[in-house]
Design a protein around this motif. Structure first.
Motif, PDB file in Angstrom:
ATOM      1  N   ALA A  94       0.831  -1.209   0.000  1.00 48.48           N
ATOM      2  CA  ALA A  94       0.000   0.000   0.000  1.00 48.48           C
ATOM      3  C   ALA A  94       0.859   1.250   0.000  1.00 48.48           C
ATOM      4  O   ALA A  94       0.583   2.216  -0.730  1.00 48.48           O
ATOM      5  N   ASP A  95       1.930   1.251   0.813  1.00 48.88           N
ATOM      6  CA  ASP A  95       2.816   2.415   0.845  1.00 48.88           C
ATOM      7  C   ASP A  95       3.540   2.592  -0.484  1.00 48.88           C
ATOM      8  O   ASP A  95       3.725   3.721  -0.958  1.00 48.88           O
ATOM      9  N   GLU A  96       3.956   1.470  -1.091  1.00 47.56           N
ATOM     10  CA  GLU A  96       4.602   1.570  -2.399  1.00 47.56           C
ATOM     11  C   GLU A  96       3.660   2.150  -3.430  1.00 47.56           C
ATOM     12  O   GLU A  96       4.031   3.030  -4.220  1.00 47.56           O
ATOM     13  N   ALA A  97       2.408   1.674  -3.430  1.00 47.85           N
ATOM     14  CA  ALA A  97       1.441   2.155  -4.409  1.00 47.85           C
ATOM     15  C   ALA A  97       1.142   3.633  -4.213  1.00 47.85           C
ATOM     16  O   ALA A  97       0.891   4.374  -5.178  1.00 47.85           O
ATOM     17  N   ALA A  98       1.192   4.092  -2.959  1.00 43.33           N
ATOM     18  CA  ALA A  98       0.911   5.498  -2.663  1.00 43.33           C
ATOM     19  C   ALA A  98       2.108   6.392  -2.926  1.00 43.33           C
ATOM     20  O   ALA A  98       1.997   7.622  -2.840  1.00 43.33           O
ATOM     21  N   GLY A  99       3.261   5.788  -3.228  1.00 45.86           N
ATOM     22  CA  GLY A  99       4.458   6.582  -3.479  1.00 45.86           C
ATOM     23  C   GLY A  99       5.035   7.213  -2.231  1.00 45.86           C
ATOM     24  O   GLY A  99       5.646   8.286  -2.297  1.00 45.86           O
ATOM     25  N   ARG A 100       4.891   6.545  -1.085  1.00 46.21           N
ATOM     26  CA  ARG A 100       5.420   7.099   0.162  1.00 46.21           C
ATOM     27  C   ARG A 100       6.937   7.231   0.080  1.00 46.21           C
ATOM     28  O   ARG A 100       7.628   6.386  -0.490  1.00 46.21           O
ATOM     29  N   GLY A 101       7.453   8.306   0.660  1.00 49.95           N
ATOM     30  CA  GLY A 101       8.893   8.500   0.700  1.00 49.95           C
ATOM     31  C   GLY A 101       9.562   7.522   1.650  1.00 49.95           C
ATOM     32  O   GLY A 101       8.922   6.948   2.542  1.00 49.95           O
ATOM     33  N   GLY A 102      10.865   7.306   1.444  1.00 48.62           N
ATOM     34  CA  GLY A 102      11.597   6.397   2.318  1.00 48.62           C
ATOM     35  C   GLY A 102      11.563   6.862   3.760  1.00 48.62           C
ATOM     36  O   GLY A 102      11.530   8.056   4.049  1.00 48.62           O
ATOM     37  N   VAL A 104      12.878   1.541   1.986  1.00 45.32           N
ATOM     38  CA  VAL A 104      13.312   2.298   0.817  1.00 45.32           C
ATOM     39  C   VAL A 104      12.139   2.516  -0.132  1.00 45.32           C
ATOM     40  O   VAL A 104      11.301   1.635  -0.343  1.00 45.32           O
ATOM     41  N   ASP A 105      12.071   3.725  -0.698  1.00 46.56           N
ATOM     42  CA  ASP A 105      10.994   4.080  -1.625  1.00 46.56           C
ATOM     43  C   ASP A 105      11.323   3.542  -3.018  1.00 46.56           C
ATOM     44  O   ASP A 105      12.265   4.010  -3.654  1.00 46.56           O
ATOM     45  N   LEU A 106      10.537   2.581  -3.443  1.00 51.81           N
ATOM     46  CA  LEU A 106      10.785   1.904  -4.716  1.00 51.81           C
ATOM     47  C   LEU A 106       9.586   1.975  -5.653  1.00 51.81           C
ATOM     48  O   LEU A 106       9.480   1.183  -6.593  1.00 51.81           O
ATOM     49  N   ALA A 107       8.678   2.916  -5.395  1.00 55.26           N
ATOM     50  CA  ALA A 107       7.516   3.030  -6.267  1.00 55.26           C
ATOM     51  C   ALA A 107       7.943   3.284  -7.717  1.00 55.26           C
ATOM     52  O   ALA A 107       7.377   2.730  -8.659  1.00 55.26           O
ATOM     53  N   VAL A 159      17.793  13.710  -7.434  1.00 55.45           N
ATOM     54  CA  VAL A 159      17.664  12.418  -6.776  1.00 55.45           C
ATOM     55  C   VAL A 159      16.190  12.094  -6.604  1.00 55.45           C
ATOM     56  O   VAL A 159      15.321  12.959  -6.721  1.00 55.45           O
ATOM     57  N   ILE A 160      15.910  10.843  -6.288  1.00 57.35           N
ATOM     58  CA  ILE A 160      14.556  10.321  -6.339  1.00 57.35           C
ATOM     59  C   ILE A 160      13.586  11.116  -5.474  1.00 57.35           C
ATOM     60  O   ILE A 160      12.445  11.351  -5.856  1.00 57.35           O
TER      61      ILE A 160
END
Length: 524
Positions: free
Chosen positions: A303-311, A328-331, A443-444
């Motif tokens: 869910a956090d990945e799909a929402a694009g949450r920061g690391g 780590v943010d891998l979206a 950077v990301i």
């Protein structure tokens, strides 16, 4: 490393050298500590003159080492704040010169769904007006962004709060004809002095902005030369370094699949780098908390990945009684080439935040001291990346070393943008162009345009973080025993630079701090 003037702040530090490195918690606190903590708890950082008066007569004798450092750091910080308040007496010392902006103001709590008293919003508007009366008005683009955000927040509010936000929006509209085209404290009356004090406050030592800029320029040149050599080894000999970083970032050989398996592979690669760092650490650290055996790079929830949450990170207790790590943010995993991740490991995990933060939590410095050591935590993590490069972690891995260099150029570029905008009159466009030339893409988590806009609103901190890291490297290079140096610097928790220097230069008998964990690889 920058100023020989300590203004008497180091008086009494020599007693720290008489204490053993690690001692029982029962001996950590003294009868004097509780009195100091109670006094520090009562100090209003908005009234530094009164705070200095309250501390002036406090007898440091009998304090534990950590509390003595609290006292020294707070006294020094309050003195800087008093000088700041004497110049800009309408602003809370140490804060952004812009009371309401895209990053400051109670409107943000309303925008996030919170409830804010109308009086708090009106107080922000009063400070906004006071700043304007002193000629301090947001640059036009940032003012327009703030106005849109305040009006949107008003739409979410009701009653008196909505009316107060309407008044704040009206104040911003009134200021718009006077808004400057370009940002930078150097363009404001007294702004150059304010920037120098903001930099001194964040770093914990005075340095002329011109000297800070020159130090960052020298670092940028050295990193660019090394990057050029590494690109040549890879057969990438044409174009600027920024162009070659962009090309390397698009090389499919270094990209992870945009899938669960690709994200798992990225995390596994990070943990392999971390395992190497963990095995190496006893060479550089005499006392290592058990916490380091309980941290890892971790995937976020789906869910956090799909929402694009920061690391984000979770910090374990120093004694290893809980788990921690960096999520780590891998979206956008296709923007995370493999050569960029090793330095993230050293910054966020080991020997960066996941070494420093548990040790600091065990030392338990007073929060007011931490507010006057704003550059230390991030400065340590930047230094941790450089430490691994200095130790040869990237030998035989030119792409990974280029990843380290790109991250280092990101930090240096931030410092250049900070001093460039606030002390040399750079425009935002000039700063953006310089950062693109240095590092390629942003950077990301920090697109270059957004990062430069943030630097416009938060003067001093990015330069201070770079300078803290550079100073730690300087001190290490002249230390007789690197393990002893690192133990001394980390043990007390975050410190302003003038106290980092004092602690690092002790005679080797050790700086004692209270701990509840057994060290690994050194004293226990």
């Amino acid at each position: 490393m920058f100023s020989p003037d300590r203004r008497g702040a180091l008086a009494g530090l020599a007693v720290l050298a008489l204490l053993p490195r690690v001692f029982a918690p029962a001996r950590a606190a003294t009868s004097r500590d509780a009195g100091l903590v109670a006094l520090l708890d009562r100090i209003d950082a908005g009234d530094p003159v009164a705070g200095l008066g309250a501390l002036r007569g406090f007898d440091a004798r009998g304090l534990s080492p950590v509390r003595r450092l609290d006292l020294l750091a707070v006294r020094q910080g309050l003195a800087v704040d008093a000088r700041m308040l004497a110049r800009w007496n309408w602003l809370r010392p140490g804060r952004s010169p812009y009371p309401v902006s895209p990053r400051t103001g109670n409107w943000r709590k309303v925008a996030e769904g919170g409830t804010v008293a109308a009086d708090a919003i009106r107080a922000d508007t009063q400070m906004l007006d006071a700043a304007a009366n002193q000629g301090v008005v947001l640059p036009r683009a940032l003012l327009d962004e703030t106005l849109r955000a305040v009006e949107a927040a008003r739409g979410r509010a009701s009653g008196e709060s909505a009316a107060a936000l309407a008044g704040q929006a009206a104040a911003l509209r009134k200021q718009r004809p006077h808004a400057p085209d370009h940002a930078g404290l150097v363009r404001l009356r007294g702004g150059s002095d304010y920037f120098a004090l903001m930099l001194e406050r964040a770093l914990g030592e005075a340095i002329a902005p011109a000297a800070a800029h020159a130090r960052a320029e020298a670092a940028a040149r050295a990193l660019a030369r090394r990057a050029d050599m590494l690109f040549a080894k890879l057969g990438m000999k044409g174009g600027s370094n920024g162009e070659r970083f962009r090309a390397l970032a698009r090389d499919p050989r270094h990209l992870y699949a945009d899938s669960g398996a690709g994200r798992d592979r990225a995390v596994a690669d990070m943990n392999r780098w971390m395992a190497r760092a963990r095995r190496w650490m006893p060479q550089a650290f005499g006392t290592i908390p058990p916490a380091v055996d309980h941290v890892a790079a971790r995937r976020m929830s789906r869910a956090d990945e799909a929402a694009g949450r920061g690391g984000y990170r979770t910090v374990p207790p120093a004694d290893g009684s809980g788990e921690g790590g960096y999520y780590v943010d891998l979206a956008h995993i296709r923007r995370r080439p493999d050569w960029t991740l090793s330095s993230v490991v050293h910054h966020e995990l080991l020997p960066g935040h996941m070494l420093q933060m548990p040790i600091e939590a065990a030392a338990d410095p007073h929060p007011l001291r931490l507010s006057y050591a704003a550059a230390f935590t991030e400065g340590w993590a930047i230094y941790a990346e450089e430490l691994m490069a200095h130790a040869g972690a990237f030998e035989g891995a030119p792409e990974a070393e280029l990843g380290y260099i790109q991250w280092a150029l990101f930090r240096v570029g931030r410092a250049l943008a900070d001093t460039g905008i606030h002390s040399r009159g750079w425009t935002q466009a000039q700063a953006i162009a310089r950062l693109r030339d240095l590092q390629g893409e942003g950077v990301i988590f920090a697109p270059i345009e957004e990062d430069v806009a943030r630097i416009c609103l938060e003067p001093g901190i990015r330069s201070a973080e770079f300078l803290m890291a550079a100073s730690l490297a300087d001190l290490r290079d002249i230390a007789g025993d690197v393990r002893d140096f690192h133990d001394h610097v980390l043990a007390p928790g975050s410190l302003p630079l003038h106290l980092v220097e004092a602690v690092a230069r002790h005679d080797g008998a050790g700086t004692a701090v209270p701990t509840t964990y057994s060290g690994r690889g050194g004293a226990a």
